[in-house]
Design a protein around this motif. Structure first.
Motif, PDB file in Angstrom:
ATOM      1  N   THR A 153       0.655  -1.512   0.230  1.00  0.00           N
ATOM      2  CA  THR A 153       0.045   0.475  -0.005  1.00  0.00           C
ATOM      3  C   THR A 153       1.049   0.956   0.400  1.00  0.00           C
ATOM      4  O   THR A 153       2.283   1.101  -0.341  1.00  0.00           O
ATOM      5  N   SER A 154       0.716   2.648  -0.478  1.00  0.00           N
ATOM      6  CA  SER A 154       1.403   3.963  -0.134  1.00  0.00           C
ATOM      7  C   SER A 154       1.436   4.161   1.487  1.00  0.00           C
ATOM      8  O   SER A 154       2.449   4.541   1.297  1.00  0.00           O
ATOM      9  N   ASP A 155       1.028   3.612   2.254  1.00  0.00           N
ATOM     10  CA  ASP A 155       1.518   3.213   4.022  1.00  0.00           C
ATOM     11  C   ASP A 155       3.034   2.678   3.530  1.00  0.00           C
ATOM     12  O   ASP A 155       3.427   3.090   4.435  1.00  0.00           O
ATOM     13  N   GLU A 156       2.859   1.815   3.245  1.00  0.00           N
ATOM     14  CA  GLU A 156       3.734   0.422   3.447  1.00  0.00           C
ATOM     15  C   GLU A 156       5.117   0.993   2.751  1.00  0.00           C
ATOM     16  O   GLU A 156       5.945   1.127   3.407  1.00  0.00           O
ATOM     17  N   ILE A 157       4.595   1.796   1.359  1.00  0.00           N
ATOM     18  CA  ILE A 157       5.447   2.389   0.388  1.00  0.00           C
ATOM     19  C   ILE A 157       6.565   3.548   1.293  1.00  0.00           C
ATOM     20  O   ILE A 157       8.061   3.286   1.274  1.00  0.00           O
ATOM     21  N   SER A 158       5.818   4.326   1.845  1.00  0.00           N
ATOM     22  CA  SER A 158       6.606   5.179   2.459  1.00  0.00           C
ATOM     23  C   SER A 158       6.859   4.749   3.122  1.00  0.00           C
ATOM     24  O   SER A 158       7.921   5.900   3.322  1.00  0.00           O
ATOM     25  N   MET A 159       7.172   3.426   4.079  1.00  0.00           N
ATOM     26  CA  MET A 159       7.860   3.310   4.954  1.00  0.00           C
ATOM     27  C   MET A 159       8.883   2.884   5.037  1.00  0.00           C
ATOM     28  O   MET A 159       9.749   2.996   5.201  1.00  0.00           O
ATOM     29  N   ILE A 160       8.934   2.186   3.474  1.00  0.00           N
ATOM     30  CA  ILE A 160       9.756   1.389   2.843  1.00  0.00           C
ATOM     31  C   ILE A 160      11.292   1.834   2.368  1.00  0.00           C
ATOM     32  O   ILE A 160      12.335   1.897   2.401  1.00  0.00           O
ATOM     33  N   ILE A 161      10.038   3.477   2.293  1.00  0.00           N
ATOM     34  CA  ILE A 161      11.583   3.651   0.997  1.00  0.00           C
ATOM     35  C   ILE A 161      12.459   5.089   1.927  1.00  0.00           C
ATOM     36  O   ILE A 161      12.648   6.176   1.221  1.00  0.00           O
ATOM     37  N   GLY A 162      10.647   5.239   3.408  1.00  0.00           N
ATOM     38  CA  GLY A 162      11.798   7.071   3.851  1.00  0.00           C
ATOM     39  C   GLY A 162      11.362   8.239   3.092  1.00  0.00           C
ATOM     40  O   GLY A 162      11.173   9.100   2.672  1.00  0.00           O
ATOM     41  N   ILE A 163       9.940   7.907   2.095  1.00  0.00           N
ATOM     42  CA  ILE A 163       9.283   9.452   2.240  1.00  0.00           C
ATOM     43  C   ILE A 163       6.854   9.389   2.761  1.00  0.00           C
ATOM     44  O   ILE A 163       7.192   8.406   3.122  1.00  0.00           O
ATOM     45  N   SER A 164       6.719  11.019   2.590  1.00  0.00           N
ATOM     46  CA  SER A 164       5.601  10.376   2.902  1.00  0.00           C
ATOM     47  C   SER A 164       4.595  10.370   2.357  1.00  0.00           C
ATOM     48  O   SER A 164       5.511   9.420   0.469  1.00  0.00           O
ATOM     49  N   ARG A 165       3.891   9.282   2.884  1.00  0.00           N
ATOM     50  CA  ARG A 165       2.479   8.539   1.974  1.00  0.00           C
ATOM     51  C   ARG A 165       2.112   9.745   0.824  1.00  0.00           C
ATOM     52  O   ARG A 165       1.741   9.287   0.122  1.00  0.00           O
TER      53      ARG A 165
END
Length: 223
Positions: free
Chosen positions: A179-191
């Motif tokens: 999800t967007s939330d998961e991607i933001s955590m993985i690559i270190g950028i905001s949702r």
């Protein structure tokens, strides 16, 4: 009408001299069509055919019937589009749409893939013509082989080449089901930034959903 073997020979001659319109004129004649249009199906937008490769349609029909065809295609999801490859469909144009009196309201459309490109051919017939559907099936197959010989039909859109490394990274994670939330955590950028990347991806690839963007990326060897 010419037979199939003669058509194949003539198409080979058209390919040798680089004459794509002549080849589709031949295939139109083979199926008894009055007009044809060859368009990039992976480069269409809701306002009409932006990327017509070759056509002899009357101009007014490009704007009117062309928009109807676009809407019909946009209703299909990615799986339905894949299942429809090289399967001719006969579709009735709406009665509200003005057409020349000598043309039938039933048109034939079929998509096909060649290389990384997805294209569609739409045939218009005279109202007094009985369509030989087996010939249309032959042309659906021959169109893919013929169009593959021409760069103008198979080139990779520059918008796809313009995808950034970050956008491709997001595409890869979307393909992994993140999800967007998961991607933001993985690559270190905001949702919000992730969603902006995804919006940009869909704009550049002319897709409407994440699933369509993934399928597009796979077809173009982006992921």
């Amino acid at each position: 009408m010419i037979d199939r073997s003669v058509l194949i020979g003539k198409l080979a001659q058209c390919a040798e001299r680089g004459d794509l319109p002549a080849g589709f004129e031949l295939m139109s004649s083979f199926v008894g069509a009055e007009h044809y249009m060859l368009a990039r199906q992976d480069m269409l937008n809701e306002d009409g055919f932006d990327h017509i490769v070759s056509s002899n349609w009357p101009f007014d029909l490009v704007r009117t019937l062309g928009q109807h065809v676009i809407k019909q295609q946009s209703k299909r999801n990615e799986l339905e589009r894949c299942m429809a490859i090289m399967e001719p469909a006969f579709i009735r144009a709406p009665t509200t749409l003005r057409m020349p009196e000598h043309l039938s309201r039933i048109y034939c459309a079929f998509p096909f893939c060649t290389g990384q490109a997805r294209l569609s051919v739409i045939f218009l017939f005279r109202s007094d013509i009985v369509v030989a559907r087996e010939r249309v099936h032959d042309v659906a197959l021959l169109s893919a082989y013929f169009a593959a010989r021409f760069d103008e039909a198979t080139y990779v859109p520059s918008s796809v080449l313009d995808l950034t490394e970050r956008e491709i990274e997001c595409l890869n994670w979307i393909a992994e089901g993140k999800t967007s939330d998961e991607i933001s955590m993985i690559i270190g950028i905001s949702r919000n930034t992730v969603n902006n990347y995804i919006t940009s991806i869909m704009r550049k690839t002319a897709t409407k959903t994440r699933s369509e963007a993934i399928a597009y990326a796979v077809r173009h060897s982006l992921i």
